[in-house]
Design a protein around this motif. Structure first.
Motif, PDB file in Angstrom:
ATOM      1  N   UNK B 270       0.789  -1.240   0.000  1.00  0.00           N
ATOM      2  CA  UNK B 270       0.000   0.000   0.000  1.00  0.00           C
ATOM      3  C   UNK B 270       0.820   1.288   0.000  1.00  0.00           C
ATOM      4  N   UNK B 271       1.999   1.361   0.611  1.00  0.00           N
ATOM      5  CA  UNK B 271       2.703   2.643   0.543  1.00  0.00           C
ATOM      6  C   UNK B 271       3.340   2.926  -0.803  1.00  0.00           C
ATOM      7  N   UNK B 272       3.387   1.942  -1.670  1.00  0.00           N
ATOM      8  CA  UNK B 272       4.153   2.133  -2.895  1.00  0.00           C
ATOM      9  C   UNK B 272       3.243   2.296  -4.085  1.00  0.00           C
ATOM     10  N   UNK B 273       3.751   2.975  -5.138  1.00  0.00           N
ATOM     11  CA  UNK B 273       2.922   3.132  -6.326  1.00  0.00           C
ATOM     12  C   UNK B 273       2.919   1.866  -7.157  1.00  0.00           C
ATOM     13  N   UNK B 274       1.931   1.782  -8.024  1.00  0.00           N
ATOM     14  CA  UNK B 274       1.901   0.698  -8.986  1.00  0.00           C
ATOM     15  C   UNK B 274       3.054   0.908  -9.947  1.00  0.00           C
ATOM     16  N   UNK B 275       3.769  -0.075 -10.466  1.00  0.00           N
ATOM     17  CA  UNK B 275       3.612  -1.505 -10.217  1.00  0.00           C
ATOM     18  C   UNK B 275       4.441  -2.049  -9.056  1.00  0.00           C
ATOM     19  N   UNK B 276       5.114  -1.140  -8.324  1.00  0.00           N
ATOM     20  CA  UNK B 276       6.006  -1.646  -7.284  1.00  0.00           C
ATOM     21  C   UNK B 276       5.244  -2.434  -6.230  1.00  0.00           C
ATOM     22  N   UNK B 277       4.020  -1.993  -5.933  1.00  0.00           N
ATOM     23  CA  UNK B 277       3.314  -2.695  -4.868  1.00  0.00           C
ATOM     24  C   UNK B 277       3.033  -4.146  -5.258  1.00  0.00           C
ATOM     25  N   UNK B 278       2.691  -4.366  -6.525  1.00  0.00           N
ATOM     26  CA  UNK B 278       2.411  -5.737  -6.930  1.00  0.00           C
ATOM     27  C   UNK B 278       3.683  -6.569  -6.954  1.00  0.00           C
ATOM     28  N   UNK B 279       4.767  -5.957  -7.440  1.00  0.00           N
ATOM     29  CA  UNK B 279       6.018  -6.713  -7.554  1.00  0.00           C
ATOM     30  C   UNK B 279       6.516  -7.131  -6.178  1.00  0.00           C
TER      31      UNK B 279
END
Lengths: 290, 399
Positions: B270-279
């Motif tokens: 949750x704190x990170x933007x897409x796509x980092x949160x999924x990765x």
């Protein structure tokens, strides 16, 4: 219960009924609880199961992990924990968790990852009991699984190399052995005078470390400094398994017995039969004389 | 338990490549090898915990075929880049640091250096640990100790919350003040990759086991009054909780598809933007699943896992009996650990209530949790939200 139960597991050597800790645990529990198991050691045939060992087969039911096998035996009324109190049952679970977390990685490392031990002892032993093409592959696979398990459970940062992980796991294992020794104290088994599940698990984990002769044996040396644990393993082996004695002093005494049997104080039987024959011959002569 | 490792050397050390000859060194016990065997000190790293991209660099489990072990080859520890900014005179590129005392652990991505014999590695980590204890004993507990965990409202997961609460409870029981700081990258700041970690004076220590040892080196201990057999029992029960409860929590979070999709993935990244949160979420999930497979839990179904939790709770309940604490009169680290896990399970809302139902079956365990909460956490309700406030967790923690 009348249903015949068969256990397939790895065989033994060096005075043990089995080299594999889990197989040894199940066999010990069966002896403690009096369950009539026929034990089939895995030999060189294709018919033995290749999945998780040990495997219990009872009519149509196939059960594979030691915890499940012990549950099944308890349901069949072969319960070694009958006289334990609730707190002692809880202690059993806790100590089994301690063994699995602290002692098992070092045990796996000694058997499967330490290069000298693996190449000179473990691999040839297991390969000799697996049929030909699999014997080239399965021991390597078991070794890789052991290494994987050690690294995944114990090898997080900051331990980045295997030698640091080794240092950590052997330290944990020695601490675990010390804790077990303190818990056992001077009593014969962990909960009084009758063996229970915990004794089966401790025996299953300790006996391979204690008996198998490896080139690199730091865990065995530490174990030998804890005489009550060594006595515990020896007691179970002699009372419940009655196997060949691997203690060299006893072997020497047995050989001395053989030598005594051949000594002139105990004449062989042939001489006695000749004496009887001579006696028999003399008697007609005696009869002839008046 | 991973060994303690300082991020700092003694502030009193001079810029000499040899080992510090300050007071800490002279207090060294005699059993240790001579000082000259130890490598020069690392440079003084930044006391502020700074975010380090540990996740991306974490090496995969180095699967070496067993035959190659004959050549002992260890990833070397090149001096950290950050330390170059204020490197001391002696910390040149040729030096290496004590094996177990990795302050800024260099990654295995560095080119392989000279081979080190494994025995030296073992001796190093033992010596480094003793050194760590000396460092810890040198100073009393400061006022500004901080405990770092992930963001409480949005990000933290069940297992991490349990561990964090256990450490907070332990420190409360020892009467050591600590303030809780929530950071999104707490996991990466942590020296071992696991939350929570405490930042005390010059040192950073993570996970309950090493924290207990660290606090003991400072002179506070909860388990001094126990005899040897009781200490063995305490350690065994702590392993039981780690083995069964923690693993079950991890399983539920990362291997149960419903929970993973609805709760874990959205929260973890949750704190990170897409796509980092999924990765990041997928990476962690793969890692946890590999670990589950290695220990044999991958084949278990959810019912079996819940049964294991039930068995564990039954064992804890039987051990606790009617006593106030596990070792009757005084709380110990076992009480802190059990409280952390059980309280979190009871107050966390997941997709189903089965896990908390298993714990609620045992009345003495819920009473135990309530008692510890009232005794050790009530007074902090009035403090700001930075402190441990399990009361706020009574609201649904997840969703």
């Amino acid at each position: 219960m009348a249903a015949p139960m068969e256990l397939s597991c790895w065989g033994g050597d060096w005075g043990l009924p089995s080299l594999h800790p889990e197989s040894l645990t199940v066999m010990a529990y069966a002896k403690f609880s009096g369950a009539p198991l026929t034990v089939n050691t895995i030999n060189n045939s294709w018919r033995t199961p290749k999945g998780d060992i040990p495997v219990l087969i009872s009519e149509d039911i196939v059960i594979s992990q030691p915890a499940k096998i012990l549950n099944f035996l308890r349901k069949q009324k072969y319960n070694a924990d009958y006289e334990l109190s609730a707190k002692q049952g809880a202690d059993t679970l806790a100590y089994i968790a301690l063994l699995e977390e602290k002692l098992l990685p070092a045990l796996l490392h000694t058997f499967w990852v330490e290069a000298e031990n693996y190449c000179s002892v473990t691999k040839p032993w297991f390969a000799s009991r697996i049929p030909f093409p699999l014997s080239l592959y399965l021991p390597g696979k078991m070794s890789r699984e052991a290494l994987n398990r050690i690294l995944l459970t114990k090898g997080g940062p900051p331990l980045y190399s295997l030698s640091e992980v080794e240092a950590q796991i052997y330290r944990d294992a020695k601490e675990c052995l010390n804790l077990l020794s303190k818990r056992l104290g001077t009593s014969q088994f962990f909960f009084g005078n009758t063996p229970t599940t915990l004794d089966a698990f401790v025996f299953g984990f300790l006996a391979p470390v204690y008996k198998v002769c490896f080139p690199r044996v730091q865990l065995q040396e530490h174990l030998k400094q804890l005489p009550n644990l060594c006595r515990f393993c020896d007691d179970i082996l002699t009372c419940y398994f009655r196997l060949t004695i691997s203690d060299p002093a006893l072997i020497i005494s047995l050989q001395m017995d053989d030598n005594l049997r051949k000594s002139p104080q105990h004449p062989p039987r042939k001489l006695t039969t000749l004496k009887l024959a001579a006696g028999g011959e003399e008697s007609p002569l005696n009869r002839l004389s008046p | 338990m991973p060994p303690l490792h300082p991020t700092q050397v003694l502030p009193g050390c001079s810029a000499v490549p040899a080992l510090p000859t300050g007071p800490a060194a002279q207090k060294r016990p005699e059993a240790l090898p001579p000082l000259s065997l130890l490598p020069p000190d690392p440079a003084e790293p930044d006391p502020r915990p700074r975010p380090r991209p540990r996740r991306a660099r974490r090496p995969a489990a180095p699967t070496r075929p067993a035959g190659e072990r004959a050549r002992p080859r260890a990833p070397p520890r090149a001096p950290p880049r950050a330390a170059g900014r204020r490197s001391r005179g002696g910390a040149g590129p040729g030096c290496s640091r004590p094996r177990g005392a990795a302050s800024v652990p260099a990654r295995a991505l560095r080119p392989p250096g000279p081979a080190r014999p494994p025995q030296r590695g073992r001796a190093m980590s033992l010596v480094a640990e003793a050194f760590m204890n000396q460092l810890a004993a040198a100073e009393p507990w400061p006022e500004n100790a901080a405990l770092y965990q992930q963001l409480k409202e949005d990000q933290i997961l069940l297992s991490d919350n349990a561990s964090s609460l256990a450490v907070q409870a332990f420190l409360q029981m020892c009467n050591l003040p600590v303030r809780v700081v929530c950071r999104a990258n707490a996991e990466y700041m942590s020296p071992s990759g696991k939350v929570p970690f405490i930042h005390v004076g010059n040192q950073v220590v993570s996970e309950l086991g090493p924290i207990v040892q660290f606090v003991k080196a400072k002179g506070h201990s909860l388990s001094d009054g126990l005899d040897e057999v009781q200490k063995a029992e305490m350690k065994a029960y702590m392993e039981l909780v780690n083995n069964m409860l923690l693993t079950a929590e991890l399983y539920l979070q990362w291997c149960d598809d419903v929970t993973v999709e609805e709760i874990t993935h959205p929260r973890y990244g949750s704190p990170y933007p897409w796509p980092l949160n999924r990765i990041l979420a997928y990476q962690k999930q793969w890692e946890i699943r590999r670990k589950m497979k290695a220990i044999g839990w991958a084949g278990k179904s959810l019912e079996q896992v819940l049964e294991d939790v039930d068995q564990c709770c039954q064992a804890l309940s039987q051990r606790l009996g009617t006593q106030p604490y596990f070792f009757n009169k005084q709380p110990t680290e076992l009480d802190a650990l059990v409280f952390g896990h059980l309280f979190t399970i009871l107050t966390t809302q997941l997709t189903t209530d089965e896990l908390s139902e298993k714990v609620k079956n045992y009345g003495n365990l819920t009473a135990f949790c309530r008692r510890i909460e009232q005794q050790y956490f009530e007074g902090h309700d009035k403090d700001n939200s930075g402190t441990a406030a399990p009361r706020s967790a009574k609201r649904s923690l997840l969703r």
